[in-house]
Design a protein around this motif. Structure first.
Motif, PDB file in Angstrom:
ATOM      1  N   GLU A 166       0.832  -1.207   0.000  1.00 17.07           N
ATOM      2  CA  GLU A 166       0.000   0.000   0.000  1.00 17.07           C
ATOM      3  C   GLU A 166       0.865   1.255   0.000  1.00 17.07           C
ATOM      4  O   GLU A 166       0.572   2.239  -0.692  1.00 17.07           O
ATOM      5  N   ARG A 167       1.967   1.193   0.735  1.00 18.02           N
ATOM      6  CA  ARG A 167       2.819   2.376   0.860  1.00 18.02           C
ATOM      7  C   ARG A 167       3.613   2.638  -0.412  1.00 18.02           C
ATOM      8  O   ARG A 167       3.650   3.761  -0.912  1.00 18.02           O
ATOM      9  N   TRP A 168       4.262   1.595  -0.972  1.00 22.55           N
ATOM     10  CA  TRP A 168       5.047   1.865  -2.172  1.00 22.55           C
ATOM     11  C   TRP A 168       4.173   2.170  -3.385  1.00 22.55           C
ATOM     12  O   TRP A 168       4.575   2.890  -4.295  1.00 22.55           O
ATOM     13  N   LEU A 169       2.940   1.659  -3.383  1.00 27.53           N
ATOM     14  CA  LEU A 169       2.021   2.027  -4.463  1.00 27.53           C
ATOM     15  C   LEU A 169       1.603   3.497  -4.344  1.00 27.53           C
ATOM     16  O   LEU A 169       1.471   4.201  -5.346  1.00 27.53           O
ATOM     17  N   ARG A 170       1.423   3.947  -3.104  1.00 28.13           N
ATOM     18  CA  ARG A 170       1.095   5.362  -2.891  1.00 28.13           C
ATOM     19  C   ARG A 170       2.266   6.250  -3.303  1.00 28.13           C
ATOM     20  O   ARG A 170       2.081   7.290  -3.947  1.00 28.13           O
ATOM     21  N   TYR A 171       3.477   5.858  -2.933  1.00 30.75           N
ATOM     22  CA  TYR A 171       4.659   6.613  -3.345  1.00 30.75           C
ATOM     23  C   TYR A 171       4.775   6.644  -4.874  1.00 30.75           C
ATOM     24  O   TYR A 171       5.065   7.685  -5.472  1.00 30.75           O
ATOM     25  N   SER A 172       4.562   5.496  -5.503  1.00 29.86           N
ATOM     26  CA  SER A 172       4.661   5.418  -6.962  1.00 29.86           C
ATOM     27  C   SER A 172       3.639   6.323  -7.631  1.00 29.86           C
ATOM     28  O   SER A 172       3.941   7.003  -8.628  1.00 29.86           O
ATOM     29  N   THR A 173       2.431   6.341  -7.086  1.00 30.44           N
ATOM     30  CA  THR A 173       1.384   7.197  -7.647  1.00 30.44           C
ATOM     31  C   THR A 173       1.748   8.664  -7.508  1.00 30.44           C
ATOM     32  O   THR A 173       1.503   9.471  -8.418  1.00 30.44           O
ATOM     33  N   ASP A 174       2.351   9.026  -6.363  1.00 25.28           N
ATOM     34  CA  ASP A 174       2.817  10.404  -6.186  1.00 25.28           C
ATOM     35  C   ASP A 174       3.816  10.787  -7.275  1.00 25.28           C
ATOM     36  O   ASP A 174       3.727  11.863  -7.879  1.00 25.28           O
ATOM     37  N   ILE A 175       4.787   9.905  -7.513  1.00 23.04           N
ATOM     38  CA  ILE A 175       5.821  10.194  -8.512  1.00 23.04           C
ATOM     39  C   ILE A 175       5.212  10.345  -9.901  1.00 23.04           C
ATOM     40  O   ILE A 175       5.530  11.283 -10.643  1.00 23.04           O
ATOM     41  N   VAL A 176       4.325   9.434 -10.257  1.00 24.86           N
ATOM     42  CA  VAL A 176       3.721   9.471 -11.594  1.00 24.86           C
ATOM     43  C   VAL A 176       2.817  10.690 -11.749  1.00 24.86           C
ATOM     44  O   VAL A 176       2.760  11.298 -12.828  1.00 24.86           O
ATOM     45  N   ASN A 177       2.113  11.062 -10.680  1.00 25.16           N
ATOM     46  CA  ASN A 177       1.309  12.295 -10.758  1.00 25.16           C
ATOM     47  C   ASN A 177       2.193  13.502 -11.011  1.00 25.16           C
ATOM     48  O   ASN A 177       1.846  14.390 -11.811  1.00 25.16           O
ATOM     49  N   GLY A 178       3.352  13.546 -10.350  1.00 21.57           N
ATOM     50  CA  GLY A 178       4.287  14.635 -10.602  1.00 21.57           C
ATOM     51  C   GLY A 178       4.804  14.613 -12.024  1.00 21.57           C
ATOM     52  O   GLY A 178       4.905  15.660 -12.686  1.00 21.57           O
ATOM     53  N   LEU A 179       5.129  13.421 -12.532  1.00 18.85           N
ATOM     54  CA  LEU A 179       5.617  13.306 -13.909  1.00 18.85           C
ATOM     55  C   LEU A 179       4.542  13.687 -14.918  1.00 18.85           C
ATOM     56  O   LEU A 179       4.831  14.349 -15.921  1.00 18.85           O
ATOM     57  N   ARG A 180       3.325  13.281 -14.666  1.00 16.82           N
ATOM     58  CA  ARG A 180       2.236  13.645 -15.595  1.00 16.82           C
ATOM     59  C   ARG A 180       2.124  15.167 -15.703  1.00 16.82           C
ATOM     60  O   ARG A 180       1.977  15.712 -16.803  1.00 16.82           O
ATOM     61  N   PHE A 181       2.232  15.837 -14.563  1.00 20.68           N
ATOM     62  CA  PHE A 181       2.131  17.300 -14.573  1.00 20.68           C
ATOM     63  C   PHE A 181       3.321  17.924 -15.305  1.00 20.68           C
ATOM     64  O   PHE A 181       3.151  18.821 -16.127  1.00 20.68           O
ATOM     65  N   LEU A 182       4.526  17.439 -15.036  1.00 20.18           N
ATOM     66  CA  LEU A 182       5.711  17.953 -15.726  1.00 20.18           C
ATOM     67  C   LEU A 182       5.612  17.736 -17.229  1.00 20.18           C
ATOM     68  O   LEU A 182       5.869  18.649 -18.025  1.00 20.18           O
ATOM     69  N   HIS A 183       5.244  16.519 -17.622  1.00 18.10           N
ATOM     70  CA  HIS A 183       5.176  16.198 -19.050  1.00 18.10           C
ATOM     71  C   HIS A 183       4.079  16.995 -19.750  1.00 18.10           C
ATOM     72  O   HIS A 183       4.229  17.331 -20.939  1.00 18.10           O
ATOM     73  N   SER A 184       3.012  17.315 -19.047  1.00 17.98           N
ATOM     74  CA  SER A 184       1.954  18.120 -19.654  1.00 17.98           C
ATOM     75  C   SER A 184       2.435  19.548 -19.936  1.00 17.98           C
ATOM     76  O   SER A 184       1.834  20.265 -20.737  1.00 17.98           O
ATOM     77  N   HIS A 185       3.532  19.939 -19.273  1.00 20.57           N
ATOM     78  CA  HIS A 185       4.145  21.239 -19.517  1.00 20.57           C
ATOM     79  C   HIS A 185       5.442  21.092 -20.317  1.00 20.57           C
ATOM     80  O   HIS A 185       6.283  22.000 -20.322  1.00 20.57           O
ATOM     81  N   SER A 186       5.600  19.952 -20.978  1.00 15.95           N
ATOM     82  CA  SER A 186       6.737  19.690 -21.868  1.00 15.95           C
ATOM     83  C   SER A 186       8.080  19.746 -21.147  1.00 15.95           C
ATOM     84  O   SER A 186       9.090  20.145 -21.716  1.00 15.95           O
ATOM     85  N   ILE A 187       8.099  19.338 -19.881  1.00 12.83           N
ATOM     86  CA  ILE A 187       9.335  19.282 -19.108  1.00 12.83           C
ATOM     87  C   ILE A 187       9.663  17.829 -18.817  1.00 12.83           C
ATOM     88  O   ILE A 187       8.811  17.071 -18.340  1.00 12.83           O
ATOM     89  N   VAL A 188      10.886  17.429 -19.132  1.00 10.34           N
ATOM     90  CA  VAL A 188      11.366  16.089 -18.782  1.00 10.34           C
ATOM     91  C   VAL A 188      12.421  16.244 -17.695  1.00 10.34           C
ATOM     92  O   VAL A 188      13.289  17.124 -17.774  1.00 10.34           O
ATOM     93  N   HIS A 189      12.355  15.413 -16.689  1.00  6.49           N
ATOM     94  CA  HIS A 189      13.232  15.535 -15.526  1.00  6.49           C
ATOM     95  C   HIS A 189      14.621  14.969 -15.793  1.00  6.49           C
ATOM     96  O   HIS A 189      15.634  15.563 -15.458  1.00  6.49           O
ATOM     97  N   LEU A 190      14.681  13.775 -16.371  1.00  6.21           N
ATOM     98  CA  LEU A 190      15.906  13.111 -16.806  1.00  6.21           C
ATOM     99  C   LEU A 190      16.822  12.644 -15.676  1.00  6.21           C
ATOM    100  O   LEU A 190      17.958  12.259 -15.938  1.00  6.21           O
ATOM    101  N   ASP A 191      16.347  12.664 -14.442  1.00  7.92           N
ATOM    102  CA  ASP A 191      17.143  12.083 -13.358  1.00  7.92           C
ATOM    103  C   ASP A 191      16.230  11.568 -12.247  1.00  7.92           C
ATOM    104  O   ASP A 191      16.500  11.770 -11.057  1.00  7.92           O
ATOM    105  N   ILE A 192      15.153  10.897 -12.657  1.00  7.36           N
ATOM    106  CA  ILE A 192      14.253  10.304 -11.671  1.00  7.36           C
ATOM    107  C   ILE A 192      14.949   9.108 -11.022  1.00  7.36           C
ATOM    108  O   ILE A 192      15.387   8.176 -11.704  1.00  7.36           O
ATOM    109  N   LYS A 193      15.057   9.155  -9.718  1.00  4.81           N
ATOM    110  CA  LYS A 193      15.643   8.076  -8.919  1.00  4.81           C
ATOM    111  C   LYS A 193      15.240   8.330  -7.474  1.00  4.81           C
ATOM    112  O   LYS A 193      14.821   9.448  -7.118  1.00  4.81           O
TER     113      LYS A 193
END
Length: 344
Positions: A166-193
């Motif tokens: 439950e916890r790592w799925l919640r963390y994963s969802t947080d990360i993907v929500n952040g990425l979705r928002f970044l990508h919708s603004h044409s920003i790539v992070h390039l160092d997700i870890k």
């Protein structure tokens, strides 16, 4: 009192066409023409949380400066600013590659104008650093929200408590929500870890450290041989094969890195062992990926679904990888399968 340094010395000229409100175009975007960041030059409102990015840091308001950590391009401090706890990042020149360190500073500002629950918020940035804050090797400073002292790397490898599904799925969802928002603004992070994902006191994940990021035009891909990409870095264990081969950058690069991070959350192990050059070669030439086939954790119903998702995220063909938007319902499907004994 604000810094006595004139605002026209705080940032390069393309950061302040006027003194009322400036338009910033990062030299790391595909084209540096046209606005991409609004920088109001004004007095602070009652709450620094409500304002947009400023080009003025009120140095005399910094209190209780405490070091938090340091990396290749700078150091981070916890400070009190107008009575609120914030983080101050001092970006330093890299003696081996000064251009890369300068580009890293500008890359940090690619997402500065954005506001999202899962992205660390930038408050102010300036290229002027007083002697008692930095030194002659400092390029600039960035004032950001203070999320906490813990990142996901520490949670995965340093925490004694169990990291349930439950916890790592919640963390994963947080990360993907952040990425979705970044990508919708044409920003790539390039160092997700994991080390670049901070965990707040409310147990919310926030993407940090944009020093490798890029702003693309309308989601277009960009060749890594472009002069705009001389700073492209990233961590070799999480870097997708297309970038290792010198091919185009796209938001799917972040999805590959997320896949490696998800595997770490599930297994709490290191993705690769052995010589760095051998790993880099094997990722490209032999499709080397972290092990899943023989690990018991991937044999349950939930584990098999995770295995399928991982194989798509870290596919050698970026076109096969799901977008961040497509990942969210798949993570919800995994949540429906998650139970206290899901991996037993």
């Amino acid at each position: 009192m604000p810094s006595p340094i004139p605002v026209t010395r705080l940032l390069p000229r393309d950061f302040y066409p006027s003194l009322d409100i400036g338009t910033f175009s990062s030299p790391l975007s595909k084209h540096s023409h046209g606005p991409s960041l609004q920088v109001p030059v004004q007095r602070l409102p009652d709450s620094i949380a409500s304002r947009r990015v400023s080009s003025v840091i009120h140095w005399k308001q910094l209190r209780s400066v405490q070091p938090v950590g340091s990396g290749g391009f700078g150091s981070v401090y916890r400070v009190e600013y107008f009575g609120e706890t914030v983080a101050l990042k001092v970006v330093k020149k890299c003696t081996k590659n000064r251009l890369a360190s300068r580009q890293s500073f500008w890359a940090e500002l690619n997402a500065a104008q954005l506001r999202h629950r899962n992205i660390v918020r930038v408050i102010a940035a300036t290229t002027c650093v007083p002697a008692d804050v930095g030194d002659e090797s400092s390029i600039g400073t960035i004032l950001m929200e203070f999320v906490g002292n813990q990142n996901l790397q520490q949670v995965i490898y340093g925490g004694a408590e169990a990291l349930g599904a439950e916890r790592w799925l919640r963390y994963s969802t947080d990360i993907v929500n952040g990425l979705r928002f970044l990508h919708s603004h044409s920003i790539v992070h390039l160092d997700i870890k994991p080390a670049n994902v901070l965990v707040s006191g409310e147990d919310v994940c926030k993407i940090a450290d944009f020093g490798c990021s890029l702003k693309l035009d309308h989601g277009c891909e960009l060749s890594v041989i472009s002069p705009h990409l001389s700073h492209v870095c990233g961590t070799y264990t999480h870097r997708p094969p297309e970038l290792l081969k010198g091919e185009s950058v796209s938001p799917k690069a972040d999805i590959f890195s997320f896949g490696i991070t998800l595997w770490q959350l599930i297994t709490r192990e290191l993705p690769y062992t052995g010589d760095r050059q051998h790993v880099l070669y094997a990722v490209v030439a032999h499709s080397l990926r972290p092990p899943v086939q023989d690990q018991p954790v991937f044999q349950s119903d939930l584990g098999r679904l995770c295995r399928t998702l991982l194989s798509r995220c870290w596919s050698g063909d970026a076109r096969i990888r799901p977008s961040a938007e497509e990942l969210l319902p798949q993570l919800e499907q995994l949540k429906s399968k998650a139970t206290p004994t899901a991996f037993t």
